[in-house]
Scaffold this motif. Structure first.
Motif, short mmCIF file in Angstrom:
data_model
loop_
_atom_site.label_atom_id
_atom_site.label_comp_id
_atom_site.label_asym_id
_atom_site.label_seq_id
_atom_site.Cartn_x
_atom_site.Cartn_y
_atom_site.Cartn_z
N VAL A 326 0.85 -1.19 0.00
CA VAL A 326 0.00 0.00 0.00
C VAL A 326 0.88 1.24 0.00
CG1 VAL A 326 -1.73 1.32 1.29
CG2 VAL A 326 -1.85 -1.19 1.23
N PRO A 327 0.85 2.05 -1.05
CA PRO A 327 1.62 3.29 -1.02
C PRO A 327 0.96 4.31 -0.10
CG PRO A 327 0.97 2.65 -3.27
CD PRO A 327 0.16 1.85 -2.32
N ALA A 328 1.74 5.18 0.47
CA ALA A 328 1.20 6.33 1.19
C ALA A 328 0.64 7.33 0.18
CB ALA A 328 2.29 6.99 2.02
N ASP A 329 -0.36 8.09 0.62
CA ASP A 329 -0.91 9.18 -0.20
C ASP A 329 -1.37 8.68 -1.56
OD1 ASP A 329 -1.70 11.76 -0.73
OD2 ASP A 329 0.29 12.45 -1.34
N ALA A 330 -2.14 7.58 -1.55
CA ALA A 330 -2.58 6.97 -2.81
C ALA A 330 -4.06 6.62 -2.72
CB ALA A 330 -1.77 5.71 -3.12
N ASN A 331 -4.69 6.56 -3.86
CA ASN A 331 -6.08 6.11 -3.93
C ASN A 331 -6.14 4.61 -4.18
OD1 ASN A 331 -7.09 8.65 -3.53
ND2 ASN A 331 -7.97 8.88 -5.57
N LEU A 332 -6.93 3.92 -3.36
CA LEU A 332 -7.17 2.49 -3.53
C LEU A 332 -8.62 2.26 -3.93
CD1 LEU A 332 -5.40 0.85 -0.45
CD2 LEU A 332 -4.40 1.56 -2.63
N LEU A 333 -8.87 1.12 -4.56
CA LEU A 333 -10.21 0.66 -4.86
C LEU A 333 -10.50 -0.57 -4.00
CD1 LEU A 333 -10.06 0.80 -8.78
CD2 LEU A 333 -10.93 2.56 -7.23
N VAL A 334 -11.48 -0.46 -3.13
CA VAL A 334 -11.93 -1.60 -2.34
C VAL A 334 -13.29 -2.03 -2.91
CG1 VAL A 334 -12.57 -2.48 -0.08
CG2 VAL A 334 -10.70 -0.82 -0.29
N SER A 335 -13.34 -3.23 -3.47
CA SER A 335 -14.55 -3.70 -4.14
C SER A 335 -15.13 -4.88 -3.37
CB SER A 335 -14.23 -4.15 -5.57
OG SER A 335 -13.56 -3.13 -6.29
N PHE A 336 -16.46 -4.91 -3.24
CA PHE A 336 -17.10 -6.08 -2.63
C PHE A 336 -18.46 -6.32 -3.27
CE2 PHE A 336 -17.45 -2.40 0.17
CZ PHE A 336 -18.82 -2.29 0.43
N HIS A 337 -18.76 -7.60 -3.43
CA HIS A 337 -19.99 -8.04 -4.07
C HIS A 337 -21.07 -8.24 -3.02
CE1 HIS A 337 -22.39 -11.55 -5.94
NE2 HIS A 337 -22.86 -10.42 -6.43
N LEU A 338 -22.25 -7.69 -3.27
CA LEU A 338 -23.42 -7.88 -2.41
C LEU A 338 -24.40 -8.77 -3.16
CD1 LEU A 338 -23.93 -4.18 -1.21
CD2 LEU A 338 -22.83 -6.04 0.06
N PRO A 339 -24.47 -10.06 -2.82
CA PRO A 339 -25.44 -10.93 -3.49
C PRO A 339 -26.87 -10.41 -3.36
CG PRO A 339 -23.86 -12.22 -2.23
CD PRO A 339 -23.66 -10.79 -1.84
N GLY A 340 -27.13 -9.71 -2.24
CA GLY A 340 -28.38 -9.01 -2.03
C GLY A 340 -29.55 -9.92 -1.74
N PRO A 341 -30.73 -9.29 -1.68
CA PRO A 341 -30.95 -7.86 -1.84
C PRO A 341 -30.60 -7.08 -0.57
CG PRO A 341 -33.03 -8.96 -1.42
CD PRO A 341 -32.00 -10.05 -1.53
N VAL A 342 -30.17 -5.84 -0.78
CA VAL A 342 -29.82 -4.95 0.33
C VAL A 342 -30.67 -3.69 0.18
CG1 VAL A 342 -28.00 -3.58 1.40
CG2 VAL A 342 -27.47 -5.85 0.49
N ALA A 343 -31.54 -3.45 1.14
CA ALA A 343 -32.47 -2.33 1.05
C ALA A 343 -32.04 -1.12 1.86
CB ALA A 343 -33.87 -2.76 1.50
N ALA A 344 -31.16 -1.31 2.82
CA ALA A 344 -30.67 -0.20 3.64
C ALA A 344 -29.25 -0.51 4.07
CB ALA A 344 -31.56 0.03 4.86
N VAL A 345 -28.44 0.53 4.26
CA VAL A 345 -27.02 0.33 4.55
C VAL A 345 -26.53 1.30 5.62
CG1 VAL A 345 -26.52 -0.51 2.23
CG2 VAL A 345 -26.28 1.92 2.73
#
Length: 604
Positions: A326-345
C-alpha cells in the motif's frame, strides 16, 4: 435482587480466551461469594436464561417477570448460538446455549479467570428489572493482574428495554412472555472498560448484585487485543442507516485515500445500526488507475480463509491480512460483491469522493480491472470503515464534524485538513509519521444524537461523539493521539457553553483513561451563517476560553480559531479562507489549519 441460588463455576471461550467463573476469595473489593470450584464448560456457567423460542415463549425468564428475548429475532439478526460477534475490535461469542438453557450470569461478585494481555476488557451485557423498563444497573468490580496488583472498574449495563439505541450492540423487535409475544424493542450492549497496558490479566471480579431494583446480566466477556504491528491508514465513521436500491447482486467499488503505507493490508467492514446481517460475496483491493479502473488485477481478500463472509447486525469484520503493498498518499479501490438484496445500509454520507456501483443483477465484478461494469456512482461510503497497513508507528485520529469531514473542500482531491496533516507527517522526520484517521461526521454534535441509532433514516448526522467514541476512536487500529475539533453544531442548535464543556471534559477523560494523548482544537467562527447568531458566538468564545486553558483536560491545544478568523472581524472566517457559506473553510482554510499544527504536540 433475585432469590439466593446455588451457582457453580464454568469455562467460557470468548474471543479465543478461556474464562472461568469462580467464587472470589475474600477481599475488600469482592467478598467471598461461595466455595471455589474447578472451572466447568460454558453451558454450566450461566444461572439465568434470557432467550426463548417463539413457540415456547414462557420457557425463559430474563427479567424476573417472565419476559425474554426471541431466539428467532436473534437468528434473524445473525446472532446464532455459538457465533463469534466482533464489536468495537473485541471478539465475543454469543452463548451456544441461547434458546435452550441458561445463557447469562447475573453479576454478584463472581471472579472470572481471564488470562492474557489486552488494551481493554469488553462485556456483552444488559440489565433487567421485574418492574418493567428501568434505569439500568451499575456496579464496581475488580481486575486482578498476574503480578498481584489490582484495580477497580465500573461496569454499567443499560436496561434491555429502556436503554439508549445509540450505544446498543444489537436491537430486536420483540419480547417474549408466557402470554405470548409483544411488539417491543429489546437491546443488548457491549461495554468496554480500561486495563493497565502491558499487564497480564489473571482474573476479573464481577460487580456485586446492585440491589433490589435491577439485575446486571453478563452474556460474554473478552480481552480486546491491541493491533500489534498495524497502523490505521484510512477510516470513515458510520453516520446513519439509509435506504438504498434495493441493491441486488451488485458490486460496490469504493475509492479511499491512504495516509500511511505498508507492505500488507486489511480492510474493516461494519454493519453498524443494522437490524439484519449482510452477505459479502467476494472482495478485492487494488490501486486506482482512474475512475473505477484498477492498476493491474485486483487482489482477492479473504475472511477467515473464505472468499466471503456474513456480518451480523451491529457487528464488524476484518479481512485476513493480504500481501498487497500500500503506497502512502494513494487512492485504492476496495470492491465487494453484495449478493443481495440490500435495502438499507450503514453509511458515511459525506465522502467528498466519487465511488462506483455496478448495475442491478450484474453479479460479482470484484476481480475486474476495468471500469466498464461500474455504470453507477456513489458519493458515500457504505459498510467500509477502515483500511490498515502492516508496520508503522500508529495513528492520529481526527475527531470532528463537517469541517473535519471535508465538506466544501474540492471533491476527489483529498484536501481535507486531515489529508494535509498526513502529507506533512510523511514529509518530516522530527516526529513519527503517523497514519491519520478521519473520524469527522457532517452535522455531528458532542452532546446530542442527530441519528437516533436505530432504524432507517434520512438523517446522517450520526450519534453523538459521546455515544460513538468507543467505535470511532477507542477501537481504532493503532490510535495514539486524538485531535478533538468539535462543538459548533452543538452551539448552533442551542447547547449552552456549560453543556458543551461538560461533554468535552467527559470525552477527553475517557480517551485519556485509555492511554491516548488528547489534543483540543478551538472552534472556528461562523458569523454570516443563519444559525451562527451573536449569542452562539458568545458561547463559542466561552468554550474556546476553556479549551485554551482547560486545566489539564487536554494534553495540548491547537488554536484553529486564531488560524482561520478574520483579524479585523474575529466572529467570522477570513474571506480568503471562507468556502462561501461562512461556516466551512474552503481548501485554503483547511490547508492553513493543517499547516498551523506544531507536529510535536501530537506526541507525548
Amino acid at each position: 435482587m433475585r432469590v439466593a441460588r446455588p451457582w457453580t463455576t464454568a469455562g467460557i471461550v470468548a474471543g479465543g480466551v478461556t474464562l472461568a467463573l469462580v467464587a472470589p476469595p475474600p477481599s475488600s473489593a469482592a467478598p467471598a461469594a461461595g466455595p471455589t470450584h474447578k472451572p466447568l464448560p460454558l453451558e454450566r456457567l450461566f444461572d439465568n436464561r434470557a432467550v426463548s423460542d417463539d413457540t415456547r415463549p414462557g420457557d425463559a425468564d430474563f427479567d424476573g417477570a417472565g419476559a425474554s428475548l426471541s431466539a428467532q429475532d436473534l437468528g434473524a439478526a445473525g446472532w446464532t448460538p455459538g457465533r463469534d460477534i466482533a464489536l468495537d475490535a473485541a471478539r465475543l461469542t454469543w452463548p451456544r446455549s441461547a434458546g435452550t438453557r441458561p445463557d447469562n450470569v447475573i453479576a454478584d461478585g463472581q471472579a472470572v479467570r481471564l488470562r492474557g494481555r489486552g488494551e481493554a476488557l469488553t462485556f456483552l451485557v444488559a440489565s433487567s428489572s421485574p418492574n418493567g423498563p428501568g434505569a439500568g444497573a451499575s456496579g464496581v468490580g475488580t481486575v486482578r493482574y498476574s503480578d498481584g496488583s489490582s484495580h477497580p472498574y465500573t461496569l454499567s449495563a443499560p436496561d434491555w428495554r429502556a436503554g439508549p439505541a445509540a450505544t446498543k450492540a444489537v436491537g430486536l423487535p420483540h419480547l417474549n412472555t408466557a402470554a405470548g409475544q409483544r411488539q417491543e424493542t429489546a437491546r443488548l450492549y457491549a461495554v468496554t472498560v480500561p486495563l493497565k497496558r502491558g499487564h497480564e490479566v489473571a482474573s476479573v471480579v464481577l460487580p456485586r448484585d446492585p440491589g433490589p431494583a435491577a439485575d446486571l446480566h453478563v452474556f460474554a466477556a473478552s480481552l480486546r487485543q491491541p493491533a500489534y504491528g498495524w497502523t490505521g491508514s484510512w477510516a470513515a465513521s458510520t453516520a446513519g442507516y439509509t435506504k438504498v436500491g434495493p441493491w441486488t447482486d451488485q458490486t460496490l467499488r469504493l475509492v479511499v485515500h491512504t495516509s500511511a503505507g505498508g507492505p500488507r493490508a486489511r480492510v474493516r467492514l461494519e454493519n453498524t445500526f443494522a437490524a439484519s446481517p449482510v452477505e459479502i460475496g467476494h472482495a478485492t483491493v487494488a490501486l486506482q488507475a482512474s475512475g473505477a479502473a484498477a492498476q493491474g488485477s485486483p487482489v482477492p481478500l479473504t475472511f477467515g480463509g473464505r472468499p466471503g463472509t456474513s456480518i451480523p447486525a451491529g457487528a464488524q469484520v476484518f479481512s485476513d491480512p493480504v500481501d498487497f503493498p500500500v503506497p502512502a498518499d494513494a487512492n485504492l479501490l476496495v470492491s465487494f460483491h453484495l449478493p443481495g438484496p440490500v435495502a438499507a445500509v450503514p453509511v458515511h454520507s459525506q465522502a467528498t469522493q466519487r465511488s462506483y456501483l455496478s448495475a442491478a443483477g450484474s453479479g460479482d465484478r470484484t476481480a475486474e480491472p476495468g471500469a466498464d461494469s461500474y455504470t453507477g456512482t456513489l458519493t458515500t461510503w457504505p459498510f467500509l470503515t477502515g483500511l490498515d497497513v502492516r508496520g508503522g508507528p500508529g495513528s492520529v485520529v481526527a475527531l470532528g464534524d463537517s469541517i473535519t469531514d471535508g465538506t466544501k473542500s474540492t471533491d476527489d482531491a483529498n484536501r481535507r485538513w486531515p489529508d494535509v496533516l498526513a502529507r506533512r507527517l510523511r514529509g518530516q522526520s522530527e516526529v513519527p509519521a503517523y497514519g491519520v484517521l478521519n473520524a469527522g461526521i457532517s452535522a455531528n454534535r458532542v452532546v446530542a444524537d442527530r441519528y437516533p441509532g436505530e432504524g432507517v433514516s434520512t438523517d446522517t448526522g450520526g450519534v453523538s461523539t459521546q455515544h460513538r467514541l468507543e467505535r470511532d476512536v477507542l477501537a481504532q487500529t493503532g490510535a495514539r493521539t486524538v485531535v478533538v475539533f468539535q462543538g459548533i453544531n452543538d452551539l448552533r442548535w442551542g447547547s449552552s457553553a456549560e453543556e458543551l464543556i461538560a461533554g468535552l471534559r467527559s470525552v477527553a477523560a475517557r480517551m485519556r483513561e485509555r492511554g491516548l494523548r488528547v489534543v483540543g482544537a478551538t472552534i472556528a467562527p461562523c458569523e454570516g451563517e443563519s444559525l451562527c447568531t451573536a449569542d452562539a458566538d458568545a458561547r463559542r468564545s466561552a468554550v474556546n476560553a476553556f479549551i485554551r486553558d482547560s486545566g489539564g483536560v487536554f494534553d495540548a491545544v491547537l488554536d484553529f480559531d486564531a488560524v482561520v478568523r478574520d483579524p479585523e472581524h474575529p466572529a467570522r472566517i477570513l474571506p480568503a479562507y471562507d468556502s462561501g457559506d461562512h461556516l466551512h473553510p474552503g481548501d485554503a482554510g483547511l490547508r492553513a489549519m493543517a499547516e498551523s499544527i506544531d507536529l510535536r504536540k501530537l506526541m507525548g
